[in-house]
Design an enzyme around this catalytic site. Structure first.
Site, PDB file in Angstrom:
ATOM      1  N   ARG A 237       0.752  -9.344   0.988  1.00  0.00           N
ATOM      2  CA  ARG A 237       0.697  -7.937   0.589  1.00  0.00           C
ATOM      3  C   ARG A 237      -0.769  -7.589   0.351  1.00  0.00           C
ATOM      4  O   ARG A 237      -1.532  -8.407  -0.185  1.00  0.00           O
ATOM      5  CB  ARG A 237       1.494  -7.689  -0.694  1.00  0.00           C
ATOM      6  CG  ARG A 237       3.006  -7.645  -0.502  1.00  0.00           C
ATOM      7  CD  ARG A 237       3.464  -6.419   0.289  1.00  0.00           C
ATOM      8  NE  ARG A 237       4.911  -6.323   0.432  1.00  0.00           N
ATOM      9  CZ  ARG A 237       5.619  -6.790   1.459  1.00  0.00           C
ATOM     10  NH1 ARG A 237       5.014  -7.416   2.468  1.00  0.00           N
ATOM     11  NH2 ARG A 237       6.922  -6.618   1.503  1.00  0.00           N
ATOM     12  N   GLU A 266      -1.678   1.190   2.025  1.00  0.00           N
ATOM     13  CA  GLU A 266      -1.148   1.288   3.398  1.00  0.00           C
ATOM     14  C   GLU A 266      -0.588   2.683   3.591  1.00  0.00           C
ATOM     15  O   GLU A 266       0.130   3.152   2.709  1.00  0.00           O
ATOM     16  CB  GLU A 266      -0.038   0.254   3.623  1.00  0.00           C
ATOM     17  CG  GLU A 266      -0.588  -1.149   3.726  1.00  0.00           C
ATOM     18  CD  GLU A 266       0.473  -2.203   4.039  1.00  0.00           C
ATOM     19  OE1 GLU A 266       1.606  -1.832   4.395  1.00  0.00           O
ATOM     20  OE2 GLU A 266       0.146  -3.387   3.934  1.00  0.00           O
ATOM     21  N   HIS A 285       0.456  -3.956   9.502  1.00  0.00           N
ATOM     22  CA  HIS A 285       1.631  -4.562   8.847  1.00  0.00           C
ATOM     23  C   HIS A 285       2.752  -4.821   9.870  1.00  0.00           C
ATOM     24  O   HIS A 285       3.843  -4.227   9.779  1.00  0.00           O
ATOM     25  CB  HIS A 285       2.120  -3.663   7.692  1.00  0.00           C
ATOM     26  CG  HIS A 285       2.935  -4.411   6.671  1.00  0.00           C
ATOM     27  ND1 HIS A 285       2.987  -4.063   5.349  1.00  0.00           N
ATOM     28  CD2 HIS A 285       3.752  -5.503   6.792  1.00  0.00           C
ATOM     29  CE1 HIS A 285       3.798  -4.893   4.696  1.00  0.00           C
ATOM     30  NE2 HIS A 285       4.262  -5.777   5.552  1.00  0.00           N
ATOM     31  N   ALA A 287       3.532  -8.245  10.977  1.00  0.00           N
ATOM     32  CA  ALA A 287       3.752  -9.696  11.123  1.00  0.00           C
ATOM     33  C   ALA A 287       5.208 -10.045  11.452  1.00  0.00           C
ATOM     34  O   ALA A 287       5.462 -11.005  12.174  1.00  0.00           O
ATOM     35  CB  ALA A 287       3.295 -10.441   9.877  1.00  0.00           C
TER      36      ALA A 287
HETATM   37  C1  GLV Z   1       7.407  -7.401   5.318  1.00  0.00           C
HETATM   38  O1  GLV Z   1       6.298  -7.342   4.882  1.00  0.00           O
HETATM   39  C2  GLV Z   1       8.516  -7.856   4.549  1.00  0.00           C
HETATM   40  O2  GLV Z   1       8.392  -8.025   3.327  1.00  0.00           O
HETATM   41  O3  GLV Z   1       9.582  -8.074   5.135  1.00  0.00           O
END
Ligand code: GLV
Length: 323
Positions: A237, A266, A285, A287
């Site tokens: 985060r 963000e 963001h 990933a």
């Molecule tokens: C993404 O950042 C999540 O927490 O799934």
């Protein structure tokens, strides 16, 4: 008997929404941008279920206004957008979507690490800037990954998946975690203090949840402990890192570079100092953003809503103490 009403705060993969629609009346927010707080609160007031995303702030006043709410299901593994203690006080279960995104997120942490270490985005820009005139021994020389030392902060499910990838690159692994030493050793890693990890690592990858204890965990003091050749990777985060301290460290080259999937705030404003730096790669963001994983996350979020509406235990509940 009237059907339960569920507010879904964004369009989800259609298969998941179709399944949810068999169990309740749905209102799905159609805009690309999230509903603002007042709208979310109004939409939740008369709902029995809320399927939220990490962009939705769910706090005590919103929960108080939502007197019929039986379940909050967040389509994310992280849930720092939700006041879970307030939900628990009101007996409302909160669901998240763990596990299904571990490998996808770990792949991405590694992709970010490799892109920054080997300067791939800079290589693309080098060509588009018209600078590629010849092969040159020093141009865009980066850092080796194979055999380097990787420091993992936080050994949850994603931290472990990153450690597994690192072993394939014959990396030395240092881990800072509350997990027992035996768990760390089983991964072929050494458990060390945060300070020792920062001092010895060529790469530092963050895998802690955002809590009061991890807020700005990496600040000026921590960055100063890192090697001038070190690279910081954040797929956790944004607020785990103090952004002004990171920008200063990158500008002054007290660390070499950073790769950030997450930022504070963000979205990152276009005039943010981190975006002005060639040694900082920032992505929005993403990933866990593979098609397959996002579909699985949506299905899990739907499973949690359905269970919550039925008064059953959520399959993945972050506040099981309410039961
Ligand atoms: C993404 O950042 C999540 O927490 O799934």
């Amino acid at each position: 008997m009237s059907r339960d009403r569920v507010f879904v705060s964004r369009q989800l993969p259609p298969a998941a929404l179709d399944r949810l629609a068999q169990h309740c009346d749905l209102e799905v927010w159609q805009d690309f941008l999230p509903p603002d707080y007042a709208v979310l609160r109004e939409k939740t007031e008369s709902a029995q279920g809320l399927l939220s995303l990490l962009t939705d702030r769910i706090d005590a006043p919103l929960l108080d206004a939502a007197s019929q709410l039986k379940v909050v299901s967040n389509m994310a593994v992280g849930y720092d957008n939700i006041d879970v203690a307030a939900a628990s006080q009101r007996g409302i279960p909160v669901g998240n979507t763990p596990e299904v995104l571990n490998e996808t997120t770990a792949d991405f942490a590694f992709a970010l690490l490799m892109s920054v270490a080997r300067r791939i985005p800079e290589g693309k820009k080098y060509i588009s800037d018209g600078k590629w005139r010849t092969w040159h021994p020093t141009v865009l020389a980066g850092q080796d990954i194979y055999g380097a030392t990787l420091g993992i902060i936080g050994l949850g499910r994603i931290g472990r998946a990153v450690a597994q990838r690192a072993r394939g690159f014959d990396m030395r692994l240092l881990v800072n975690t509350l997990e027992p030493e035996s768990e760390v050793q089983a991964l072929g890693a050494e458990k060390v203090s945060l300070e020792a990890l920062l001092q010895a690592s060529d790469f530092v990858s963050l895998h802690v949840p955002l809590t009061a204890a991890t807020h700005h965990l990496i600040g000026k003091r921590e960055l100063a402990l890192m090697k001038p050749t070190a690279i910081l990777i954040n797929t956790a985060r944004g607020s785990v890192v103090e952004p002004a301290a990171l920008a200063a460290a990158l500008r002054e080259k007290s660390i070499l570079a950073a790769g950030l999937d997450v930022t504070e705030p963000e979205p990152i404003p276009l005039d943010d100092p981190l975006l002005q730096l060639d040694n900082c790669l920032v992505v929005p963001h993403i990933a866990s953003a593979s098609v397959a994983t996002r579909a699985k996350m949506a299905e899990m979020a739907v499973d949690n809503v359905i269970a919550g509406l039925r008064g059953e235990r959520l399959p993945t509940c972050v506040n099981p103490e309410i039961y």
